[in-house]
Design a protein around this motif. Structure first.
Motif, PDB file in Angstrom:
ATOM      1  N   HIS A 123     -37.743  -2.629  -7.529  1.00 26.18           N
ATOM      2  CA  HIS A 123     -37.760  -2.786  -9.049  1.00 26.18           C
ATOM      3  C   HIS A 123     -37.498  -1.654  -9.847  1.00 26.18           C
ATOM      4  O   HIS A 123     -37.447  -0.395  -9.271  1.00 26.18           O
ATOM      5  CB  HIS A 123     -39.309  -3.009  -9.271  1.00 26.18           C
ATOM      6  CG  HIS A 123     -39.636  -4.293  -8.987  1.00 26.18           C
ATOM      7  ND1 HIS A 123     -39.363  -5.685  -9.557  1.00 26.18           N
ATOM      8  CD2 HIS A 123     -40.364  -4.776  -7.857  1.00 26.18           C
ATOM      9  CE1 HIS A 123     -39.921  -6.503  -8.902  1.00 26.18           C
ATOM     10  NE2 HIS A 123     -40.589  -6.125  -7.621  1.00 26.18           N
ATOM     11  N   VAL A 124     -37.073  -1.627 -10.873  1.00 25.48           N
ATOM     12  CA  VAL A 124     -36.661  -0.521 -11.927  1.00 25.48           C
ATOM     13  C   VAL A 124     -38.162  -0.505 -12.979  1.00 25.48           C
ATOM     14  O   VAL A 124     -38.688  -1.469 -13.073  1.00 25.48           O
ATOM     15  CB  VAL A 124     -35.420  -0.334 -12.553  1.00 25.48           C
ATOM     16  CG1 VAL A 124     -34.366  -0.259 -11.638  1.00 25.48           C
ATOM     17  CG2 VAL A 124     -35.281  -1.808 -13.551  1.00 25.48           C
ATOM     18  N   ARG A 125     -38.158   0.632 -13.416  1.00 25.76           N
ATOM     19  CA  ARG A 125     -39.171   1.147 -14.634  1.00 25.76           C
ATOM     20  C   ARG A 125     -38.603   2.059 -15.636  1.00 25.76           C
ATOM     21  O   ARG A 125     -37.896   2.839 -15.282  1.00 25.76           O
ATOM     22  CB  ARG A 125     -40.579   1.288 -13.882  1.00 25.76           C
ATOM     23  CG  ARG A 125     -40.599   2.991 -13.314  1.00 25.76           C
ATOM     24  CD  ARG A 125     -41.682   3.214 -12.728  1.00 25.76           C
ATOM     25  NE  ARG A 125     -41.695   4.202 -11.662  1.00 25.76           N
ATOM     26  CZ  ARG A 125     -41.376   5.471 -11.959  1.00 25.76           C
ATOM     27  NH1 ARG A 125     -41.371   6.038 -13.140  1.00 25.76           N
ATOM     28  NH2 ARG A 125     -41.117   6.537 -11.146  1.00 25.76           N
ATOM     29  N   MET A 126     -39.291   2.055 -16.831  1.00 27.79           N
ATOM     30  CA  MET A 126     -39.014   3.035 -17.707  1.00 27.79           C
ATOM     31  C   MET A 126     -39.428   4.195 -17.239  1.00 27.79           C
ATOM     32  O   MET A 126     -40.801   4.339 -16.865  1.00 27.79           O
ATOM     33  CB  MET A 126     -39.331   2.643 -19.082  1.00 27.79           C
ATOM     34  CG  MET A 126     -38.559   1.375 -19.816  1.00 27.79           C
ATOM     35  SD  MET A 126     -36.740   1.819 -19.695  1.00 27.79           S
ATOM     36  CE  MET A 126     -36.701   2.805 -21.064  1.00 27.79           C
ATOM     37  N   GLY A 127     -38.866   5.517 -17.264  1.00 22.79           N
ATOM     38  CA  GLY A 127     -39.614   6.731 -16.998  1.00 22.79           C
ATOM     39  C   GLY A 127     -38.630   7.941 -17.352  1.00 22.79           C
ATOM     40  O   GLY A 127     -37.614   7.703 -17.893  1.00 22.79           O
ATOM     41  N   GLY A 128     -38.958   8.998 -16.620  1.00 23.50           N
ATOM     42  CA  GLY A 128     -38.275  10.226 -16.943  1.00 23.50           C
ATOM     43  C   GLY A 128     -38.399  10.917 -18.372  1.00 23.50           C
ATOM     44  O   GLY A 128     -38.941  10.196 -19.203  1.00 23.50           O
ATOM     45  N   GLN A 129     -37.896  11.782 -18.585  1.00 22.40           N
ATOM     46  CA  GLN A 129     -37.802  12.664 -19.870  1.00 22.40           C
ATOM     47  C   GLN A 129     -36.990  11.647 -20.967  1.00 22.40           C
ATOM     48  O   GLN A 129     -37.348  11.923 -22.128  1.00 22.40           O
ATOM     49  CB  GLN A 129     -37.410  13.938 -19.794  1.00 22.40           C
ATOM     50  CG  GLN A 129     -38.584  14.835 -18.961  1.00 22.40           C
ATOM     51  CD  GLN A 129     -38.033  16.194 -18.559  1.00 22.40           C
ATOM     52  OE1 GLN A 129     -36.688  16.445 -19.004  1.00 22.40           O
ATOM     53  NE2 GLN A 129     -38.926  16.989 -18.124  1.00 22.40           N
ATOM     54  N   GLN A 130     -36.037  11.218 -20.533  1.00 28.79           N
ATOM     55  CA  GLN A 130     -35.114  10.375 -21.335  1.00 28.79           C
ATOM     56  C   GLN A 130     -35.380   9.026 -21.579  1.00 28.79           C
ATOM     57  O   GLN A 130     -34.920   8.006 -22.531  1.00 28.79           O
ATOM     58  CB  GLN A 130     -33.456  10.529 -20.870  1.00 28.79           C
ATOM     59  CG  GLN A 130     -32.867  11.969 -21.076  1.00 28.79           C
ATOM     60  CD  GLN A 130     -33.325  12.915 -20.069  1.00 28.79           C
ATOM     61  OE1 GLN A 130     -33.481  12.406 -18.917  1.00 28.79           O
ATOM     62  NE2 GLN A 130     -33.113  14.006 -20.114  1.00 28.79           N
ATOM     63  N   GLY A 131     -36.506   8.450 -21.010  1.00 26.29           N
ATOM     64  CA  GLY A 131     -37.040   7.062 -20.959  1.00 26.29           C
ATOM     65  C   GLY A 131     -36.049   6.255 -20.607  1.00 26.29           C
ATOM     66  O   GLY A 131     -35.656   5.010 -21.027  1.00 26.29           O
TER      67      GLY A 131
END
Length: 188
Positions: A123-131
């Motif tokens: 799966h993928v998710r929103m994340g990281g510093q850039q969203g």
């Protein structure tokens, strides 16, 4: 073999998909050879060819993969979804990384030893510093497979699947599709 880690596979859904798939194949069969190969194949026979294993925890998944590595009678193995048991159950990320590396090696051994294709779902998710979207199992996992299919939902409700080969080759093509109660169909 369909390894169901999410609990989303039901006999009723398989039965419905078998019926709609045969109906669709009969409609699109063009040659007499294609039509003859479908003749007499019932939804029950098609459904009987699909084996499902339900995994409720990562230890079950690892056990099934080890059994398959030693003796596999399937042409295709689908793990849906590999991320299910590895994205939330671990506080110790080193242990998770170690177990995922073992799963990767087991899957590769299975492919080589038995000439079987293995499809893993992440799966993928929103994340990281850039969203931005990120694979749930991390960037390193997304590069363990030689071929990846990235699927995204479009605004009109259809989907696009982009086939991505090894990172040195880049994108190699995209296709649109739709998901309905009848299964997956061309988006046109």
């Amino acid at each position: 073999l369909y390894i169901d880690c999410d609990g989303g596979c039901s006999p009723e859904r398989l039965s419905h998909l078998a019926q709609s798939t045969l109906s669709h194949l009969n409609k699109v069969a063009k040659s007499n050879t294609q039509k003859t190969s479908l003749c007499g194949l019932s939804p029950e026979e098609l459904q009987a060819r699909i084996h499902v294993a339900r995994c409720t925890e990562y230890t079950q998944l690892i056990s099934i993969l080890h059994l398959l590595r030693d003796d596999c009678q399937y042409g295709v193995v689908i793990v849906d979804s590999l991320a299910t048991h590895f994205r939330h159950e671990f506080e110790d990320m080193r242990k998770r990384t170690h177990l995922l590396a073992g799963v990767t090696n087991t899957i590769l051994s299975l492919c080589v030893k038995h000439a079987v294709s293995v499809v893993t779902v992440n799966h993928v998710r929103m994340g990281g510093q850039q969203g931005r979207l990120q694979p749930c199992l991390g960037e390193s996992w997304s590069h363990t497979a030689d071929t990846r299919v990235y699927m995204r939902r479009e605004r009109d409700g259809t989907y696009t699947a982009t086939l991505m080969k090894d990172s040195e080759f880049g994108k190699t093509g995209s296709a649109g599709f739709r998901v309905s109660s009848l299964g997956i169909r061309d988006s046109s």
